[in-house]
Design a protein around this motif. Sequence first.
Motif, PDB file in Angstrom:
ATOM      1  N   VAL A  41       0.852  -1.188   0.000  1.00 25.23           N
ATOM      2  CA  VAL A  41       0.000   0.000   0.000  1.00 25.23           C
ATOM      3  C   VAL A  41       0.887   1.237   0.000  1.00 25.23           C
ATOM      4  CG1 VAL A  41      -1.946  -1.093   1.194  1.00 25.23           C
ATOM      5  CG2 VAL A  41      -0.132   0.008   2.535  1.00 25.23           C
ATOM      6  N   GLY A  42       0.285   2.369  -0.309  1.00 26.33           N
ATOM      7  CA  GLY A  42       0.987   3.634  -0.202  1.00 26.33           C
ATOM      8  C   GLY A  42       0.832   4.224   1.187  1.00 26.33           C
ATOM      9  N   GLN A  43       1.452   5.361   1.411  1.00 24.77           N
ATOM     10  CA  GLN A  43       1.455   5.952   2.744  1.00 24.77           C
ATOM     11  C   GLN A  43       0.057   6.369   3.201  1.00 24.77           C
ATOM     12  OE1 GLN A  43       4.355   9.100   2.804  1.00 24.77           O
ATOM     13  NE2 GLN A  43       6.085   7.693   2.814  1.00 24.77           N
ATOM     14  N   THR A  44      -0.742   6.928   2.308  1.00 30.75           N
ATOM     15  CA  THR A  44      -2.085   7.368   2.700  1.00 30.75           C
ATOM     16  C   THR A  44      -2.970   6.184   3.066  1.00 30.75           C
ATOM     17  OG1 THR A  44      -1.932   9.334   1.297  1.00 30.75           O
ATOM     18  CG2 THR A  44      -4.135   8.636   1.962  1.00 30.75           C
ATOM     19  N   ASP A  45      -2.971   5.157   2.227  1.00 33.00           N
ATOM     20  CA  ASP A  45      -3.754   3.967   2.562  1.00 33.00           C
ATOM     21  C   ASP A  45      -3.243   3.332   3.855  1.00 33.00           C
ATOM     22  OD1 ASP A  45      -5.655   3.995   0.571  1.00 33.00           O
ATOM     23  OD2 ASP A  45      -4.491   2.759  -0.819  1.00 33.00           O
ATOM     24  N   GLY A  46      -1.930   3.377   4.054  1.00 36.02           N
ATOM     25  CA  GLY A  46      -1.380   2.834   5.285  1.00 36.02           C
ATOM     26  C   GLY A  46      -1.922   3.540   6.511  1.00 36.02           C
ATOM     27  N   GLN A  47      -2.013   4.855   6.449  1.00 37.43           N
ATOM     28  CA  GLN A  47      -2.560   5.608   7.572  1.00 37.43           C
ATOM     29  C   GLN A  47      -4.052   5.345   7.757  1.00 37.43           C
ATOM     30  OE1 GLN A  47      -0.873   7.356   9.944  1.00 37.43           O
ATOM     31  NE2 GLN A  47       0.830   6.369   8.877  1.00 37.43           N
ATOM     32  N   LYS A  48      -4.760   5.158   6.656  1.00 34.76           N
ATOM     33  CA  LYS A  48      -6.182   4.828   6.755  1.00 34.76           C
ATOM     34  C   LYS A  48      -6.381   3.484   7.467  1.00 34.76           C
ATOM     35  CE  LYS A  48      -7.787   7.311   2.622  1.00 34.76           C
ATOM     36  NZ  LYS A  48      -8.353   7.165   1.257  1.00 34.76           N
ATOM     37  N   ILE A  49      -5.530   2.524   7.145  1.00 37.33           N
ATOM     38  CA  ILE A  49      -5.627   1.206   7.783  1.00 37.33           C
ATOM     39  C   ILE A  49      -5.332   1.304   9.268  1.00 37.33           C
ATOM     40  CG2 ILE A  49      -4.549  -1.073   7.908  1.00 37.33           C
ATOM     41  CD1 ILE A  49      -4.148  -0.857   4.840  1.00 37.33           C
ATOM     42  N   THR A  50      -4.279   2.042   9.619  1.00 36.23           N
ATOM     43  CA  THR A  50      -3.943   2.206  11.031  1.00 36.23           C
ATOM     44  C   THR A  50      -5.104   2.829  11.792  1.00 36.23           C
ATOM     45  OG1 THR A  50      -1.591   2.476  10.479  1.00 36.23           O
ATOM     46  CG2 THR A  50      -2.303   3.229  12.652  1.00 36.23           C
ATOM     47  N   ALA A  51      -5.673   3.886  11.234  1.00 36.44           N
ATOM     48  CA  ALA A  51      -6.801   4.552  11.897  1.00 36.44           C
ATOM     49  C   ALA A  51      -8.006   3.622  12.011  1.00 36.44           C
ATOM     50  CB  ALA A  51      -7.178   5.815  11.134  1.00 36.44           C
ATOM     51  N   ALA A  52      -8.259   2.845  10.962  1.00 41.77           N
ATOM     52  CA  ALA A  52      -9.421   1.957  10.963  1.00 41.77           C
ATOM     53  C   ALA A  52      -9.297   0.850  11.993  1.00 41.77           C
ATOM     54  CB  ALA A  52      -9.614   1.359   9.570  1.00 41.77           C
TER      55      ALA A  52
END
Length: 224
Positions: A169-180
């Motif tokens: 994944v890219g950095q933005t999707d990575g942060q979305k996953i962490t938040a989710a």
Amino acid sequence: MAAHLPLMVWLSPSFPVGAFAYSHGLEWAFESGDLHDAATLRDWLDALVAHGSLRNDLILFACTARAVGTSDDAALVEIAELALALANSAERRLETVTQGNAFVAAVRAAWPCAAIDRLKSVWNGDVAYPVAVAVASAGHGVPLLASLDAYGLAFVANLVSASVRLGIVGQTDGQKITAALVPAVQAAAAVAEPATLDDLGGCALRSDIASLRHETQYSRLFRS
């Protein structure tokens, strides 16, 4: 909030435990095709939180903290030994003891407390990472639930970072996953807080297989 501040240091990427070097089997899962986008990565990490290695780590953490709080050296030794026995592959053991031993060394040098010294006096073997962090947290009076939340989220964030470096994944999707995954981490921490060693167990079998397969993977970025 002041009591929580050490967690921000101990569980940050800058703390010298070498967490960046481990993917927890994600590298093999990516190469084999199990992980190929944000959805598959989120599902994989969610399974680790609810049913896999992180669930057990949080239970070990809680049991360790209670043993420190009651000065139960026999229980502390039992947990330290069991945590190593639960590493179900050579690389899982490498991952937890390398980080655990490094954490103990760094805390003894920069954040000393009687609990860490007590651990070293009653247990002369390798120290699993959740046991090491739990001893320091309890020794410095950090509330248990906050410590469990922080440890769980740091675990997820580190694997997301590994996934970004692997190109899953890219950095933005990575942060979305962490938040989710924050609610799942909080739920796992709440379950672990009163748990005992009898509650240990997991069923994230594909992750366990990935760890075993990674040992013989031809080209690797990570140590696990």
